[in-house]
Design an enzyme around this catalytic site. Sequence first.
Site, PDB file in Angstrom:
ATOM      1  N   CYS A 254     -34.274 -36.266 -47.845  1.00  0.00           N
ATOM      2  CA  CYS A 254     -33.947 -37.301 -46.862  1.00  0.00           C
ATOM      3  C   CYS A 254     -32.646 -36.979 -46.114  1.00  0.00           C
ATOM      4  O   CYS A 254     -32.609 -36.048 -45.329  1.00  0.00           O
ATOM      5  CB  CYS A 254     -33.892 -38.661 -47.559  1.00  0.00           C
ATOM      6  SG  CYS A 254     -33.968 -40.067 -46.424  1.00  0.00           S
ATOM      7  N   HIS A 340     -39.644 -38.771 -49.993  1.00  0.00           N
ATOM      8  CA  HIS A 340     -39.087 -39.011 -51.328  1.00  0.00           C
ATOM      9  C   HIS A 340     -40.047 -38.571 -52.434  1.00  0.00           C
ATOM     10  O   HIS A 340     -40.912 -39.337 -52.851  1.00  0.00           O
ATOM     11  CB  HIS A 340     -38.749 -40.496 -51.494  1.00  0.00           C
ATOM     12  CG  HIS A 340     -37.520 -40.914 -50.760  1.00  0.00           C
ATOM     13  ND1 HIS A 340     -36.276 -40.925 -51.333  1.00  0.00           N
ATOM     14  CD2 HIS A 340     -37.351 -41.296 -49.476  1.00  0.00           C
ATOM     15  CE1 HIS A 340     -35.374 -41.312 -50.438  1.00  0.00           C
ATOM     16  NE2 HIS A 340     -36.012 -41.548 -49.302  1.00  0.00           N
ATOM     17  N   GLU A 342     -39.404 -38.251 -55.518  1.00  0.00           N
ATOM     18  CA  GLU A 342     -39.196 -39.050 -56.740  1.00  0.00           C
ATOM     19  C   GLU A 342     -40.003 -40.336 -56.689  1.00  0.00           C
ATOM     20  O   GLU A 342     -40.281 -40.948 -57.720  1.00  0.00           O
ATOM     21  CB  GLU A 342     -37.708 -39.348 -56.947  1.00  0.00           C
ATOM     22  CG  GLU A 342     -37.142 -40.501 -56.167  1.00  0.00           C
ATOM     23  CD  GLU A 342     -36.963 -40.225 -54.678  1.00  0.00           C
ATOM     24  OE1 GLU A 342     -36.724 -41.174 -53.920  1.00  0.00           O
ATOM     25  OE2 GLU A 342     -37.088 -39.044 -54.270  1.00  0.00           O
TER      26      GLU A 342
END
Length: 362
Positions: A254, A340, A342
């Site tokens: 990001c 993202h 994660e």
Amino acid sequence: MEQHPAVILLEDGTVFHGRGIGKIGTTTGEIAFNTGMTGYQEVFTDPSYLKQILIMTTAHIGNYGVHEEEVESDSIKISGLVTKKFSSMYSRVSGTDSLQNFMENDGVVGIADVDTRALVRHVRNKGAMNAIISSEDLNIDSLKAKLAKVPSMEGLELSSEVSTKTPYIVGDDNAAKKVSLLDLGVKKNIVRCLVERGCQVKVFPSTATLEDLKSFNPDGIMLSNGPGDPAAMPNVRENIKEMVESDLPIFGICLGHQLLALSQGLTTEKMHNGHRGINHPIKNLITGKGEVTSQNHGFVVSKESVEKSENVELTHIHLNDESVAGIRLKGKKVFSVQYHPEASAGPHDSRYLFDQFVKNMN
């Protein structure tokens, strides 16, 4: 729950009325919308949402309450919440409190009973802009005067407001690999994903230099997510340029991805209204495979600048608008993605990127 009338006013003069939720008060920020159907607690506590008023497009918010472990930082980071149906009661076996109490405790102002479909269509068409929510001042002229003082997100440096002030270590002392993480507004699950893969992680402030990060004797460097305009962070950009020249493996996510790009002479752009949700389609140009991803960003790396670069390769694209979703540096173990992996909240299609980072460190 006592009913308080509330109003949301957009920078272009658009007004919606509803009822106050969370703390009774006034708040400002850039308006944005998230298309995720679940995971509102993880979304609200994501540091990348700092200074943003968030519209949730799913109709029901608060119905499953909150859980003390489902947080991505130490507090709610959105500056305000807009929703259609808001429930101050919740039904969930493992729930620990209501979203209403969670918002009140963190001082977050919100508005419910808004036609979010109409509001999202307006923002989607007109683009990102500032807004103000109030459940204490319903005078439109008064709110316009307050809103006029709110700075634009473009040119705003926010990372330092959410970055750790002092370094800290997470993970086993006997871990196979050590990672120095530059905290630009890191989500807890990024650290967790690294620890799960046998890494000990030392988290450093956003101002940390290569020398600071190397003091941990790392096998690799992680550049985290975070809020604000990457172009407003020239010092961090120069620090990352030195990190790239160190030849250590690097993985950026990001804001970390955007700053990595800037460090290599690429440029970033403010998006019309950004990508926010847990259902964004990405294509991996190296493998040809598709991924459904979690995203939250209002800035993006210029595709034209990537195509002109001799040392940067485009690795992932967003299938909705073909914007830059991932890059890697030729001849180096350095790569980054705009989304993202994660994914908290969100699908796990992209967790392989953490495995790729660990492999690079080997």
